[in-house]
Design a protein around this motif. Structure first.
Motif, PDB file in Angstrom:
ATOM      1  N   LYS A 265       0.841  -1.188   0.000  1.00 55.34           N
ATOM      2  CA  LYS A 265       0.000   0.000   0.000  1.00 55.34           C
ATOM      3  C   LYS A 265       0.881   1.245   0.000  1.00 55.34           C
ATOM      4  O   LYS A 265       1.932   1.277   0.633  1.00 55.34           O
ATOM      5  CB  LYS A 265      -0.906   0.005   1.239  1.00 55.34           C
ATOM      6  CG  LYS A 265      -1.988  -1.068   1.217  1.00 55.34           C
ATOM      7  CD  LYS A 265      -2.882  -0.949   2.448  1.00 55.34           C
ATOM      8  CE  LYS A 265      -3.977  -1.999   2.411  1.00 55.34           C
ATOM      9  NZ  LYS A 265      -4.865  -1.914   3.603  1.00 55.34           N
ATOM     10  N   PHE A 266       0.422   2.265  -0.701  1.00 50.66           N
ATOM     11  CA  PHE A 266       1.163   3.529  -0.733  1.00 50.66           C
ATOM     12  C   PHE A 266       1.132   4.133   0.669  1.00 50.66           C
ATOM     13  O   PHE A 266       0.061   4.393   1.213  1.00 50.66           O
ATOM     14  CB  PHE A 266       0.532   4.480  -1.742  1.00 50.66           C
ATOM     15  CG  PHE A 266       1.336   5.732  -1.974  1.00 50.66           C
ATOM     16  CD1 PHE A 266       2.442   5.722  -2.812  1.00 50.66           C
ATOM     17  CD2 PHE A 266       0.999   6.919  -1.349  1.00 50.66           C
ATOM     18  CE1 PHE A 266       3.178   6.869  -3.027  1.00 50.66           C
ATOM     19  CE2 PHE A 266       1.733   8.070  -1.553  1.00 50.66           C
ATOM     20  CZ  PHE A 266       2.827   8.040  -2.396  1.00 50.66           C
ATOM     21  N   GLY A 267       2.303   4.321   1.259  1.00 51.95           N
ATOM     22  CA  GLY A 267       2.362   4.764   2.646  1.00 51.95           C
ATOM     23  C   GLY A 267       3.387   5.854   2.885  1.00 51.95           C
ATOM     24  O   GLY A 267       3.941   6.440   1.956  1.00 51.95           O
ATOM     25  N   TRP A 268       3.656   6.086   4.178  1.00 46.34           N
ATOM     26  CA  TRP A 268       4.547   7.174   4.565  1.00 46.34           C
ATOM     27  C   TRP A 268       5.946   7.004   3.985  1.00 46.34           C
ATOM     28  O   TRP A 268       6.573   7.976   3.588  1.00 46.34           O
ATOM     29  CB  TRP A 268       4.601   7.291   6.082  1.00 46.34           C
ATOM     30  CG  TRP A 268       5.700   8.202   6.560  1.00 46.34           C
ATOM     31  CD1 TRP A 268       6.781   7.879   7.308  1.00 46.34           C
ATOM     32  CD2 TRP A 268       5.829   9.603   6.267  1.00 46.34           C
ATOM     33  NE1 TRP A 268       7.573   8.975   7.532  1.00 46.34           N
ATOM     34  CE2 TRP A 268       7.011  10.058   6.895  1.00 46.34           C
ATOM     35  CE3 TRP A 268       5.058  10.517   5.546  1.00 46.34           C
ATOM     36  CZ2 TRP A 268       7.436  11.367   6.821  1.00 46.34           C
ATOM     37  CZ3 TRP A 268       5.497  11.831   5.465  1.00 46.34           C
ATOM     38  CH2 TRP A 268       6.660  12.251   6.100  1.00 46.34           C
ATOM     39  N   PHE A 269       6.454   5.759   3.954  1.00 47.77           N
ATOM     40  CA  PHE A 269       7.803   5.588   3.425  1.00 47.77           C
ATOM     41  C   PHE A 269       7.882   6.028   1.968  1.00 47.77           C
ATOM     42  O   PHE A 269       8.874   6.637   1.546  1.00 47.77           O
ATOM     43  CB  PHE A 269       8.257   4.132   3.548  1.00 47.77           C
ATOM     44  CG  PHE A 269       9.622   3.902   2.951  1.00 47.77           C
ATOM     45  CD1 PHE A 269      10.769   4.251   3.652  1.00 47.77           C
ATOM     46  CD2 PHE A 269       9.775   3.389   1.665  1.00 47.77           C
ATOM     47  CE1 PHE A 269      12.033   4.085   3.103  1.00 47.77           C
ATOM     48  CE2 PHE A 269      11.029   3.205   1.112  1.00 47.77           C
ATOM     49  CZ  PHE A 269      12.156   3.557   1.831  1.00 47.77           C
TER      50      PHE A 269
END
Length: 540
Positions: A51-55
């Motif tokens: 999932k597209f996340g903070w990293f």
């Protein structure tokens, strides 16, 4: 082979060369190639489907701030060179008054592009040879040091003028900027999810647009602060260009710590260092998956056979890969299209101040007014054309595809440059605003088009072992085009009188757009495919 945890079947008993090994002795030896392959697949699947996340946001920001700094430094010289003419040629006679000589202007602008060629080739190779992490941040240190050095450039006691000192600083600056291209692109590509990879790389590159606009905005602010001083003594502009140039270090300093501490990309750890265990651990730490890719063990997880020992990429290996037409045609396509695009992109953008003056948009009058109008003109062109082009690409590239956008861009640029070149005087005689609109459209389709896609595709279309080298070669080809444009523009623009050859130069730009369009056929579509699918290295 399924993507289940390959180590699960070895918890009770493992087998080495036909002999059983108790579970508590697991990893007292190296496991089989099949085990390593399964863990590798699992790790890559976690990266590609995360999932597209903070990293991911952090990776884009860290790389993007670097590109903001790059473009600020590259395009700030456009205004700084104009300002320097009012300082160092204030006492010149006739038309030379308040104007940086053509050849000097050419070399201080072209010096950065020459340095970029060196940096792209050098850092591209070293990032494959030594690792992405080891090189990341080095290029930014070079940029910071040289930006500060350039802003303090002065005439030496015995011979070197301020322009020559600035040329030296900006050449080395170019090495740092050039190094940022392959390393930032590859790190973003190798950390990205398959679904959002195009948008992530495009967002990093789109920070160039903000850097270009920021250079003009900073110029206006600094000019406004010095207005009364400049009206009293135009030599006070010497402070203005130095401050404009020097402020380019601020975003670089902010990003430096994060670049130096970013982890190695799992793909490099997997495919070059062949340390599957560390790569799996890095994936878990960065992507934030709750799935356990590999058990907690102390020994590196490597294939047991000696042939699988980690080896660094070599030029012999590079040659054997690209001697095949199906591989070489991709490198040729990415290199020639980037070359063709940059002839026009830098021919127009590095000389936008000259073009604005030639069409009468920049105005005249006092030094303050002339420079302020030129900076405002640059902001208008970039806010209406450059920035929208970048961000339309960000939001559409994973749906339309890279090749589609590149085809659209080259076709529209071919049409627009033909109109601008062949109807140059007719358009200007009827409406300067119409000419500005057409130039703005050209800048839109440069960025919603090949300026962005030529950066993205080389970061995806090559094997991990050569990916950075090939991106560096492609980018360096583009900068060769930029140097040719810079040298050609200044050598030819005054044929027949001041700025009289600009229509013919725009026609030449149209020819290069046709070349780029033709060679786009050799470029693969990378949308929706994993990096391993694109390069037949899923099981290698």
């Amino acid at each position: 082979m399924s993507l289940h945890d390959p180590l699960e079947s070895h918890r009770a008993t493992e087998y080495v060369a036909g002999a059983s090994v108790p579970a508590n002795d697991a990893y007292s030896r190296q496991v089989t190639s099949e085990d390593v392959l399964a863990v590798r697949r699992r790790a890559l699947a976690e990266i590609d489907n995360a999932k597209f996340g903070w990293f991911h946001v952090k990776a884009c920001m860290v790389a993007g701030v670097g590109f903001f700094t790059d473009s600020y430094d590259i395009f700030a010289i456009n205004l700084c060179s104009l300002i320097m003419g009012y300082v160092y040629y204030a006492d010149a006679a006739g038309s030379a008054k308040n104007t940086t000589p053509t050849k000097i202007d050419m070399w201080i602008k072209g010096s950065t592009q020459l340095g970029c060629i060196v940096g792209q080739l050098l850092f591209g190779y070293l990032a494959d040879r030594l690792g992405r992490k080891r090189m990341y941040g080095v290029e930014l240190i070079i940029i910071i040091v040289c930006t500060i050095g350039g802003s303090f450039a002065g005439t030496t006691a015995r011979g070197l003028s301020v322009y020559w000192v600035l040329f030296i600083w900006r050449f080395v600056l170019g090495i740092g900027i050039g190094g940022d291209y392959p390393v930032s692109a590859i790190i973003t590509s190798e950390f990205a999810t398959t679904k959002n990879r195009g948008a992530m790389i495009a967002a990093v590159f789109a920070m160039q647009g903000f850097g270009i606009v920021a250079a003009a905005v900073v110029a206006i602010i600094v000019l406004a602060c010095f207005k009364s001083a400049i009206d009293g003594d135009q030599l006070m502009l010497d402070y203005v260009w130095r401050i404009i140039m020097g402020l380019g270090v601020v975003p670089g300093i902010i990003a430096l710590y994060f670049r130096l501490t970013i982890p190695e990309t799992p793909r490099y750890t997997l495919d070059v260092e062949q340390n599957v265990h560390r790569a799996a651990k890095d994936v878990q730490a960065t992507v934030g998956t709750t799935t356990k890719i590999v058990d907690d063990v102390n020994e590196p997880l490597r294939p047991s056979h000696a042939q699988a020992r980690a080896t660094k990429p070599s030029w012999t290996e590079f040659y054997h890969h690209f001697k095949h037409w199906k591989n070489f045609r991709v490198l040729m396509g990415t290199s020639v299209t980037w070359f063709a695009l940059d002839v026009a992109f830098y021919g127009v953008n590095l000389n936008s101040s000259i073009i604005l003056q030639a069409i009468g948009f920049a105005g005249s009058g006092s030094p303050y007014h002339a420079i302020m109008m030129t900076a405002a003109g640059n902001i208008i062109l970039n806010l209406l054309g450059t920035l929208p082009g970048y961000w339309v690409t960000v939001f559409t590239i994973d749906r339309l595809g890279r090749r589609t956008i590149q085809f659209i861009g080259f076709v529209m640029l071919l049409i627009l440059f033909c109109i601008l070149g062949f109807a140059y005087h007719k358009i200007l005689d009827s409406s300067v605003a119409a000419f500005v609109v057409l130039i703005t459209l050209a800048q839109f389709f440069q960025n919603f088009g090949p300026n962005t896609t030529t950066f993205i595709i080389p970061s995806e279309a090559f094997p991990t072992r050569f990916r950075s080298t090939c991106h560096g070669i492609s980018a360096a080809s583009g900068k060769v085009g930029a140097v040719i444009a810079q040298l050609g523009f200044f050598q030819l623009k005054d044929r027949g009188g001041k700025n009289q050859f600009i229509p013919q130069l725009i026609q030449i730009f149209a020819l290069f757009m046709l070349i780029g369009l033709v060679f786009t056929w050799f470029v693969p579509e990378t949308k929706g495919k994993t990096l391993e699918e694109l390069n037949d290295e899923f099981d290698n």
